[in-house]
Each structure stands twice: as structure tokens, then as C-alpha cells.
Design an enzyme around this catalytic site. Structure first.
Site: not given
Length: 254
Positions: A32, A60, A74, A166
């Protein structure tokens, strides 16, 4: 590559292609615009291995903000709800992560590249529309909380292809009853590839090959500057002052 903040994955592909004069190039897994970290580039015959690389486990790290929700899960969109969170204990927050380890069912965000009736879901979302996105199964092998300082929670996740962090923020917030959204995301690993071994955009610029002998640089047309508009990040950009990408990355949408 170590993808810069607010650049799309396509921005990076185009920048590397033009700088290093590569004819055939692609990336192995979208990040993203508001995520940073490892973005693997495949060139030439190696582009045939993109699917193989994409299928590898990913890691992550990042930060969730408890007590607030946003439509995009987000910082791309403004807060649309606030709920109390101060009553939560560290043990309660850590215990809630257990239900998201293993094979789980997850619904991707509306603000995502998932296709709905032949159109990217984010295109529908950014014009105010609604789209029905199907849930899917993903595997989360590890979900570790590395810091809890409410309302912020830092995490580390290892997961399968197709996992949306997310969505994990949204689901954890729902499980805790306080809502949550993602405020920072870094992809640190894909299979055996690690972000600490990745090139920066500055390193790629330093690798720019010289022009072939006899080739002269063509004069560029003078263009009127246009407002920066990055992949639907108008709200984010309006609330930030130090995250603008290099002018070398032109306007693009994933």
C-alpha cells in the site's frame, strides 16, 4: 527495494525501470502507498518467478491505534468513530490476538486493490460507493505484540500471501470492543529476502548507467507544475508535512 512512504508499488517499478533502463520488470507483491519496506523486483527471465516469490511467507511490523476507526482502516481517511479503550489491560489486549493465529477468515478492506465486478475496490471507495467484498481464508503463523502504550500497540506478524494487516487492525479492534486502525506498516521479509538487504531509491539513482556514446540528452518540454495527488491520499497529504515523495515519482494509481 525498500519502498518509500506514499509511493505506490507501480511508482517504484517505473522509477527503477527508467533509471536502470530495464526493458522487462515487475514486482512480486503490492505494498500500500502508506506502507514501507520490502518490495521485490524481478527483471528479464526472472519475471517468470514472480508468482513463486509472491506465494512465500511475509513478515510485517507496525503500529495499531486503538479507540478509533477509519473507513480505510488506516490513515488514508479521517476517523469516523471513537470508542473508549483506557479500561483495557495489557493481558486482555495480548489475549485477544490468539484468535487471529492460524487459519482465519478475513475480509479485505474496501480501500484495496481487490477487484469487484472488474473494478478495483479502492476506485469504488474513493468516489463514495459501496462494494461487496468476499471474505477469504489466510494463515497467520505469528501475531506478537512488541509494545503496548495505549492507545498505541506495536506488533509483528508473519502471514501468508493475501493477508491484509489493515483488516487485522479492524478485527482486533472489534474483538476488543474499542475499534482500531493501522498507523504504521513495514514489510520486513518475504521468504528469505529481508528489508535490511534492500536498495533505497538513492542507491538506485547511484547505479544509473552512463548514456551510450554518441547519444545526447533530448531537451525536455517545460511543463506547468501540478498539485501533488497520490493514489487517493489527499486526506493523508493534507495532514502531513514531511512525507512527500521524491519528484522523480510521478502521479500514479495502483
Amino acid at each position: 527495494m525498500d519502498k518509500p512512504l506514499t509511493w505506490t508499488s507501480f511508482d517504484v517499478v517505473r522509477k527503477v525501470k527508467n533509471t536502470l533502463r530495464i526493458k522487462k520488470i515487475g514486482h512480486a507483491g503490492t505494498l500500500d502507498p502508506l506502507a514501507t519496506g520490502l518490495l521485490i523486483m524481478c527483471t528479464g527471465k526472472k519475471t517468470k518467478e514472480i508468482d513463486l516469490i509472491q506465494a512465500q511467507e511475509k513478515e510485517y511490523t507496525g503500529t495499531f491505534r486503538l479507540g478509533q476507526t477509519t473507513p480505510s482502516f488506516d490513515l488514508e481517511t479521517p476517523v469516523d468513530a471513537e470508542l473508549p479503550y483506557a479500561h483495557l489491560t495489557d493481558d486482555e489486549i495480548r489475549a485477544a490476538t490468539a484468535q487471529f493465529v492460524g487459519l482465519i477468515t478475513q475480509t479485505p478492506p474496501l480501500f484495496s486493490a481487490v477487484k469487484v465486478n472488474g473494478e478495483r475496490a479502492y476506485e469504488v471507495a474513493r468516489r463514495g460507493g459501496e462494494a461487496e467484498i468476499k471474505s477469504k481464508q489466510v494463515t497467520i503463523r505469528e501475531f506478537e505484540l512488541t509494545r503496548i502504550e495505549l492507545p498505541e500497540v506495536d506488533f509483528r506478524v508473519t502471514c501468508s500471501k493475501g493477508t491484509y494487516i489493515r483488516s487485522l487492525a479492524r478485527d482486533l479492534g472489534a474483538a476488543l470492543g474499542c475499534g482500531a486502525h493501522l498507523t504504521k506498516l513495514v514489510r520486513t521479509r518475504i521468504g528469505e529476502y529481508r528489508v535490511e538487504d534492500a536498495l533505497t531509491m538513492e542507491a538506485v539513482e547511484a547505479m544509473r548507467p552512463p548514456r551510450p556514446e554518441g547519444e545526447t540528452e533530448r531537451p525536455r518540454r517545460q511543463r506547468q507544475p501540478r498539485p501533488e495527488r497520490r493514489a487517493g491520499l489527499e486526506y493523508y497529504s493534507a495532514n502531513q508535512t514531511d512525507t512527500a515523495p521524491s519528484s522523480a515519482a510521478p502521479d500514479a494509481t495502483e
